[in-house]
Design a protein around this motif. Structure first.
Motif, PDB file in Angstrom:
ATOM      1  N   ILE A   1      10.847   2.415  -2.249  1.00 27.79           N
ATOM      2  CA  ILE A   1       9.657   3.196  -2.595  1.00 27.79           C
ATOM      3  C   ILE A   1       9.566   4.429  -1.699  1.00 27.79           C
ATOM      4  O   ILE A   1       9.298   5.534  -2.163  1.00 27.79           O
ATOM      5  CB  ILE A   1       8.387   2.334  -2.506  1.00 27.79           C
ATOM      6  CG1 ILE A   1       8.427   1.216  -3.548  1.00 27.79           C
ATOM      7  CG2 ILE A   1       7.142   3.191  -2.685  1.00 27.79           C
ATOM      8  CD1 ILE A   1       7.331   0.164  -3.387  1.00 27.79           C
ATOM      9  N   ALA A   2       9.819   4.241  -0.411  1.00 26.33           N
ATOM     10  CA  ALA A   2       9.776   5.361   0.537  1.00 26.33           C
ATOM     11  C   ALA A   2      10.844   6.400   0.207  1.00 26.33           C
ATOM     12  O   ALA A   2      10.593   7.605   0.309  1.00 26.33           O
ATOM     13  CB  ALA A   2       9.939   4.844   1.960  1.00 26.33           C
ATOM     14  N   ALA A   3      12.015   5.947  -0.210  1.00 25.93           N
ATOM     15  CA  ALA A   3      13.091   6.873  -0.569  1.00 25.93           C
ATOM     16  C   ALA A   3      12.722   7.719  -1.783  1.00 25.93           C
ATOM     17  O   ALA A   3      13.227   8.831  -1.955  1.00 25.93           O
ATOM     18  CB  ALA A   3      14.385   6.101  -0.833  1.00 25.93           C
ATOM     19  N   ALA A   4      11.818   7.196  -2.618  1.00 26.56           N
ATOM     20  CA  ALA A   4      11.342   7.952  -3.782  1.00 26.56           C
ATOM     21  C   ALA A   4      10.265   8.961  -3.375  1.00 26.56           C
ATOM     22  O   ALA A   4       9.779   9.720  -4.203  1.00 26.56           O
ATOM     23  CB  ALA A   4      10.792   6.989  -4.838  1.00 26.56           C
ATOM     24  N   GLY A   5       9.879   8.947  -2.100  1.00 25.15           N
ATOM     25  CA  GLY A   5       8.930   9.920  -1.604  1.00 25.15           C
ATOM     26  C   GLY A   5       7.524   9.405  -1.367  1.00 25.15           C
ATOM     27  O   GLY A   5       6.595  10.191  -1.162  1.00 25.15           O
ATOM     28  N   TYR A   6       7.358   8.094  -1.364  1.00 27.76           N
ATOM     29  CA  TYR A   6       6.029   7.495  -1.217  1.00 27.76           C
ATOM     30  C   TYR A   6       6.070   6.448  -0.110  1.00 27.76           C
ATOM     31  O   TYR A   6       6.555   5.331  -0.318  1.00 27.76           O
ATOM     32  CB  TYR A   6       5.585   6.855  -2.537  1.00 27.76           C
ATOM     33  CG  TYR A   6       5.585   7.835  -3.671  1.00 27.76           C
ATOM     34  CD1 TYR A   6       4.479   8.640  -3.905  1.00 27.76           C
ATOM     35  CD2 TYR A   6       6.690   7.972  -4.485  1.00 27.76           C
ATOM     36  CE1 TYR A   6       4.485   9.567  -4.930  1.00 27.76           C
ATOM     37  CE2 TYR A   6       6.709   8.897  -5.517  1.00 27.76           C
ATOM     38  CZ  TYR A   6       5.599   9.691  -5.738  1.00 27.76           C
ATOM     39  OH  TYR A   6       5.608  10.620  -6.757  1.00 27.76           O
ATOM     40  N   PRO A   7       5.565   6.770   1.079  1.00 29.57           N
ATOM     41  CA  PRO A   7       5.560   5.792   2.172  1.00 29.57           C
ATOM     42  C   PRO A   7       4.855   4.500   1.731  1.00 29.57           C
ATOM     43  O   PRO A   7       3.778   4.540   1.161  1.00 29.57           O
ATOM     44  CB  PRO A   7       4.784   6.495   3.278  1.00 29.57           C
ATOM     45  CG  PRO A   7       4.936   7.961   2.970  1.00 29.57           C
ATOM     46  CD  PRO A   7       4.981   8.044   1.467  1.00 29.57           C
ATOM     47  N   ALA A   8       5.514   3.375   1.996  1.00 31.27           N
ATOM     48  CA  ALA A   8       4.976   2.084   1.545  1.00 31.27           C
ATOM     49  C   ALA A   8       4.931   1.087   2.695  1.00 31.27           C
ATOM     50  O   ALA A   8       5.834   1.041   3.519  1.00 31.27           O
ATOM     51  CB  ALA A   8       5.857   1.531   0.427  1.00 31.27           C
ATOM     52  N   THR A   9       3.859   0.298   2.710  1.00 27.47           N
ATOM     53  CA  THR A   9       3.664  -0.735   3.715  1.00 27.47           C
ATOM     54  C   THR A   9       3.272  -2.021   3.015  1.00 27.47           C
ATOM     55  O   THR A   9       2.364  -2.022   2.180  1.00 27.47           O
ATOM     56  CB  THR A   9       2.529  -0.344   4.680  1.00 27.47           C
ATOM     57  OG1 THR A   9       2.790   0.961   5.210  1.00 27.47           O
ATOM     58  CG2 THR A   9       2.425  -1.328   5.823  1.00 27.47           C
ATOM     59  N   ALA A  10       3.948  -3.113   3.354  1.00 21.33           N
ATOM     60  CA  ALA A  10       3.581  -4.412   2.780  1.00 21.33           C
ATOM     61  C   ALA A  10       2.190  -4.802   3.246  1.00 21.33           C
ATOM     62  O   ALA A  10       1.830  -4.595   4.400  1.00 21.33           O
ATOM     63  CB  ALA A  10       4.587  -5.474   3.189  1.00 21.33           C
ATOM     64  N   VAL A  11       1.410  -5.357   2.321  1.00 18.42           N
ATOM     65  CA  VAL A  11       0.039  -5.771   2.629  1.00 18.42           C
ATOM     66  C   VAL A  11       0.022  -7.275   2.823  1.00 18.42           C
ATOM     67  O   VAL A  11       0.638  -8.002   2.136  1.00 18.42           O
ATOM     68  CB  VAL A  11      -0.916  -5.383   1.486  1.00 18.42           C
ATOM     69  CG1 VAL A  11      -2.321  -5.895   1.736  1.00 18.42           C
ATOM     70  CG2 VAL A  11      -0.928  -3.891   1.312  1.00 18.42           C
TER      71      VAL A  11
ATOM     72  N   ARG B   1       0.897  -1.156   0.000  1.00 16.56           N
ATOM     73  CA  ARG B   1       0.000   0.000   0.000  1.00 16.56           C
ATOM     74  C   ARG B   1       0.932   1.202   0.000  1.00 16.56           C
ATOM     75  O   ARG B   1       1.813   1.313   0.852  1.00 16.56           O
ATOM     76  CB  ARG B   1      -0.883   0.013   1.244  1.00 16.56           C
ATOM     77  CG  ARG B   1      -1.827   1.190   1.245  1.00 16.56           C
ATOM     78  CD  ARG B   1      -3.019   0.994   2.142  1.00 16.56           C
ATOM     79  NE  ARG B   1      -3.714  -0.276   1.976  1.00 16.56           N
ATOM     80  CZ  ARG B   1      -4.574  -0.556   0.987  1.00 16.56           C
ATOM     81  NH1 ARG B   1      -4.828   0.327   0.062  1.00 16.56           N
ATOM     82  NH2 ARG B   1      -5.166  -1.724   0.935  1.00 16.56           N
ATOM     83  N   VAL B   2       0.753   2.082  -0.985  1.00 18.79           N
ATOM     84  CA  VAL B   2       1.662   3.212  -1.170  1.00 18.79           C
ATOM     85  C   VAL B   2       0.865   4.509  -1.097  1.00 18.79           C
ATOM     86  O   VAL B   2      -0.124   4.677  -1.816  1.00 18.79           O
ATOM     87  CB  VAL B   2       2.414   3.091  -2.518  1.00 18.79           C
ATOM     88  CG1 VAL B   2       3.373   4.248  -2.697  1.00 18.79           C
ATOM     89  CG2 VAL B   2       3.174   1.767  -2.590  1.00 18.79           C
ATOM     90  N   GLU B   3       1.300   5.416  -0.243  1.00 22.22           N
ATOM     91  CA  GLU B   3       0.614   6.686  -0.046  1.00 22.22           C
ATOM     92  C   GLU B   3       1.145   7.749  -1.006  1.00 22.22           C
ATOM     93  O   GLU B   3       2.333   7.789  -1.305  1.00 22.22           O
ATOM     94  CB  GLU B   3       0.820   7.169   1.385  1.00 22.22           C
ATOM     95  CG  GLU B   3       0.229   6.247   2.428  1.00 22.22           C
ATOM     96  CD  GLU B   3       0.529   6.715   3.830  1.00 22.22           C
ATOM     97  OE1 GLU B   3       0.539   7.941   4.062  1.00 22.22           O
ATOM     98  OE2 GLU B   3       0.765   5.850   4.683  1.00 22.22           O
ATOM     99  N   GLY B   4       0.235   8.600  -1.480  1.00 25.62           N
ATOM    100  CA  GLY B   4       0.633   9.774  -2.230  1.00 25.62           C
ATOM    101  C   GLY B   4       0.733   9.629  -3.737  1.00 25.62           C
ATOM    102  O   GLY B   4       1.053  10.600  -4.420  1.00 25.62           O
ATOM    103  N   MET B   5       0.492   8.456  -4.277  1.00 21.56           N
ATOM    104  CA  MET B   5       0.552   8.289  -5.738  1.00 21.56           C
ATOM    105  C   MET B   5      -0.738   8.825  -6.348  1.00 21.56           C
ATOM    106  O   MET B   5      -1.822   8.390  -5.974  1.00 21.56           O
ATOM    107  CB  MET B   5       0.701   6.814  -6.122  1.00 21.56           C
ATOM    108  CG  MET B   5       1.971   6.164  -5.702  1.00 21.56           C
ATOM    109  SD  MET B   5       2.140   4.492  -6.378  1.00 21.56           S
ATOM    110  CE  MET B   5       0.612   3.711  -5.906  1.00 21.56           C
TER     111      MET B   5
END
Length: 64
Positions: free
Chosen positions: A54-64, A4-8
């Protein structure tokens, strides 16, 4: 693995996330679903490393 990726919000976001994952694993298969806010990754890389990329690219990511 699915994240799950925030901000896209657009195609540019999808490209940045894809490039970030493929910088970690050039052979990774990446499928971005903007509507659901998810990224499916087929890779031999560790899920934690993929989420960090993914987070380093600016999008917080959490494994689902």
């Amino acid at each position: 693995m699915i994240f799950r990726v925030e901000g896209m919000t657009c195609g540019g976001c999808a490209r940045r996330v894809t490039r970030a994952v493929q910088a970690l694993d050039a052979n990774a298969a990446v499928a971005v679903d903007l509507a659901r806010g998810t990224v499916e990754v087929g890779s031999t890389a560790d899920a934690t490393a993929v989420a960090a990329a993914i987070a380093a690219a600016g999008y917080p990511a959490t494994a689902v």
